[in-house]
Write an enzyme that holds these catalytic residues in place. Structure first.
Site, PDB file in Angstrom:
ATOM      1  N   ALA A  96      -7.060  -4.794   6.829  1.00  0.00           N
ATOM      2  CA  ALA A  96      -7.968  -3.731   6.397  1.00  0.00           C
ATOM      3  C   ALA A  96      -9.235  -4.254   5.738  1.00  0.00           C
ATOM      4  O   ALA A  96     -10.182  -3.487   5.552  1.00  0.00           O
ATOM      5  CB  ALA A  96      -7.245  -2.793   5.434  1.00  0.00           C
ATOM      6  N   LYS A 104     -13.915  -0.669   5.606  1.00  0.00           N
ATOM      7  CA  LYS A 104     -14.472  -1.437   4.503  1.00  0.00           C
ATOM      8  C   LYS A 104     -15.599  -2.354   4.962  1.00  0.00           C
ATOM      9  O   LYS A 104     -16.698  -2.320   4.426  1.00  0.00           O
ATOM     10  CB  LYS A 104     -13.380  -2.292   3.844  1.00  0.00           C
ATOM     11  CG  LYS A 104     -12.241  -1.628   3.084  1.00  0.00           C
ATOM     12  CD  LYS A 104     -12.287  -0.200   2.862  1.00  0.00           C
ATOM     13  CE  LYS A 104     -11.120   0.280   1.986  1.00  0.00           C
ATOM     14  NZ  LYS A 104     -10.139   1.056   2.763  1.00  0.00           N
ATOM     15  N   TRP A 111       0.846  -1.188   0.000  1.00  0.00           N
ATOM     16  CA  TRP A 111       0.000   0.000   0.000  1.00  0.00           C
ATOM     17  C   TRP A 111       0.888   1.246   0.000  1.00  0.00           C
ATOM     18  O   TRP A 111       1.824   1.333   0.808  1.00  0.00           O
ATOM     19  CB  TRP A 111      -0.897  -0.034   1.239  1.00  0.00           C
ATOM     20  CG  TRP A 111      -1.849   1.104   1.383  1.00  0.00           C
ATOM     21  CD1 TRP A 111      -2.663   1.633   0.433  1.00  0.00           C
ATOM     22  CD2 TRP A 111      -2.100   1.860   2.581  1.00  0.00           C
ATOM     23  NE1 TRP A 111      -3.405   2.664   0.947  1.00  0.00           N
ATOM     24  CE2 TRP A 111      -3.079   2.822   2.274  1.00  0.00           C
ATOM     25  CE3 TRP A 111      -1.588   1.803   3.884  1.00  0.00           C
ATOM     26  CZ2 TRP A 111      -3.566   3.735   3.206  1.00  0.00           C
ATOM     27  CZ3 TRP A 111      -2.075   2.690   4.824  1.00  0.00           C
ATOM     28  CH2 TRP A 111      -3.047   3.642   4.494  1.00  0.00           C
ATOM     29  N   ASP A 117      -1.447  -5.827   8.869  1.00  0.00           N
ATOM     30  CA  ASP A 117      -2.422  -4.831   8.438  1.00  0.00           C
ATOM     31  C   ASP A 117      -3.664  -5.588   7.960  1.00  0.00           C
ATOM     32  O   ASP A 117      -3.641  -6.243   6.918  1.00  0.00           O
ATOM     33  CB  ASP A 117      -1.822  -3.981   7.310  1.00  0.00           C
ATOM     34  CG  ASP A 117      -2.725  -2.815   6.912  1.00  0.00           C
ATOM     35  OD1 ASP A 117      -3.877  -2.749   7.382  1.00  0.00           O
ATOM     36  OD2 ASP A 117      -2.277  -1.973   6.108  1.00  0.00           O
TER      37      ASP A 117
END
Length: 397
Positions: free
Chosen positions: A213, A246, A130, A211
């Protein structure tokens, strides 16, 4: 006369925000935005999820105070997120937690914690990763390095190269891993591969920072948490940055959490105190509204069931779009080289186009994606997939 601010340097323009502006200003009536990482339904909208809307209505009626919660956020939010992410993988007395300003805030607080504990640590990130990862690491005053991850030619994980690079990580370094739905490639490790990674991290003495997400956007809520749980159970300590943007659709509420799995309950207390102190220094008290909604949804059997059903619809719709695009491209190119699209998971995949081909997609067909050909699958709909496939074929990708 002070001229301190004149010493600041112009900052590079964010490429995704620049792309969004170009899309907005494009006068063509038919155009397609596959750049920004936001879920959209078939109507092109980013809806408020039903359960979140119901929780907001209930909160509006029942909330009696807007006073602060605590430096680390509400303990109820800690509990529901710890359960959602970790399940029973580790003893809960070993887990410290702090609510944060989104998943980005969770990464920042986690890296600030690393800076306090091991200021000389290097943070290893996947190649690619990212785009915000490396700048956040630098902002926290830590060095970064890369480990090979993605084979651009085969559009798949280069696991042997990844393991070769991770074997060089020094004790006390940090390895940043994508828990599921790798951004920007969509290519994920298998569980057996995750087991090898966890074994290697334990041997080298490196600290995993996961991470997470996109839990629920890949193979399912439990399936997407499996790798994180595996690593947390295997390694003596683990940091996890989880986002609710999300899977709860609350992007603008900026709701996240950092979870720290510690070696024992005594260490948990020390880490918990440091997380609270870092929150205090960064923004005093974390925002509560989004965290409160998440807590209400996860604590209510009815709201949770409705949330999971809608999240599953979102997940399967993205899988359907992936399969449809792979099929349409096979029909137009006579080749299976785009079959990886159906195998990848999450919102993103790298198409494998050259920058000049990405420019042609934009200039000739009104299709906007990031220059490295990362595209947001959730920006598609069943009606727009054929046009995308036709444009890809026409540009010789």
């Amino acid at each position: 006369m002070s001229r301190i601010l004149s010493h600041l340097h112009p900052q590079p323009e964010d490429q995704i925000l620049k792309l969004t502006a170009l899309f907005r200003d494009d006068p063509r009536p038919v155009k397609l935005d596959l750049g920004v990482g936001v879920y959209r339904n078939a109507a092109g909208q980013t809806p408020v999820m039903r359960a979140v809307k119901a929780a907001e209505k209930q909160l509006w009626q029942d909330e009696t105070s807007k006073s602060y919660t605590s430096l680390a956020g509400d303990p109820g939010f800690h509990k529901v997120m710890r359960d959602l992410v970790l399940g029973d993988a580790v003893d809960h007395t070993r887990v410290a937690a702090a609510a944060t300003v989104g998943g980005t805030g969770a990464l920042s607080i986690a890296l600030d914690l690393v800076k306090r504990a091991a200021p000389g640590a290097t943070v290893w990130v996947s190649d690619p990763t990212w785009p915000n990862h490396v700048p956040i690491i630098g902002k926290c005053g830590l060095a970064s390095n890369v480990y090979r991850y993605f084979d651009a030619e085969n559009r798949a994980v280069n696991f042997s190269a990844m393991m070769e690079d991770l074997a060089r990580v020094a004790p006390g370094d940090v390895v940043l891993l994508h828990g599921c739905c790798h951004n920007p490639t969509g290519a994920n490790l298998t569980l057996p591969e995750w087991q090898e990674v966890a074994r290697l991290l334990t041997q080298t003495g490196a600290l995993p920072l996961i991470d997470l997400a996109y839990q629920g956007f890949g193979d399912g809520l439990e399936e997407d948490a499996a790798a994180t749980r595996l690593v947390a159970a295997a390694c003596p300590d683990t940091l996890i940055a989880a986002s609710c943007s999300k899977n709860f659709g609350i992007y603008r509420e900026r709701t996240g959490i950092v979870l720290a799995v510690t070696p024992d309950a005594a260490a948990q207390g020390v880490v918990q105190g440091n997380l609270a102190a870092l929150n205090r220094l960064t923004y005093s008290f974390p925002p509560d509204h989004g965290a409160r909604l998440v807590t209400m949804v996860l604590e209510s059997p009815a709201l949770r069931a409705d949330w999971q059903a809608e999240l599953e619809d979102i997940r399967t719709s993205m899988l359907g779009l992936r399969r449809q695009l792979a099929d349409e491209l096979r029909a137009r190119t006579g080749s299976d080289r785009f079959g990886f699209l159906a195998q990848h998971r999450g919102m993103f995949s790298r198409l494998g186009a050259k920058p000049e081909q990405v420019a042609r997609l934009r200039d000739e067909h009104g299709i906007y994606m990031v220059g490295d050909s990362r595209m947001n699958i959730a920006g598609l709909s069943p009606a727009t997939v054929p046009a995308l496939a036709t444009a890809i074929a026409a540009c010789g990708i």
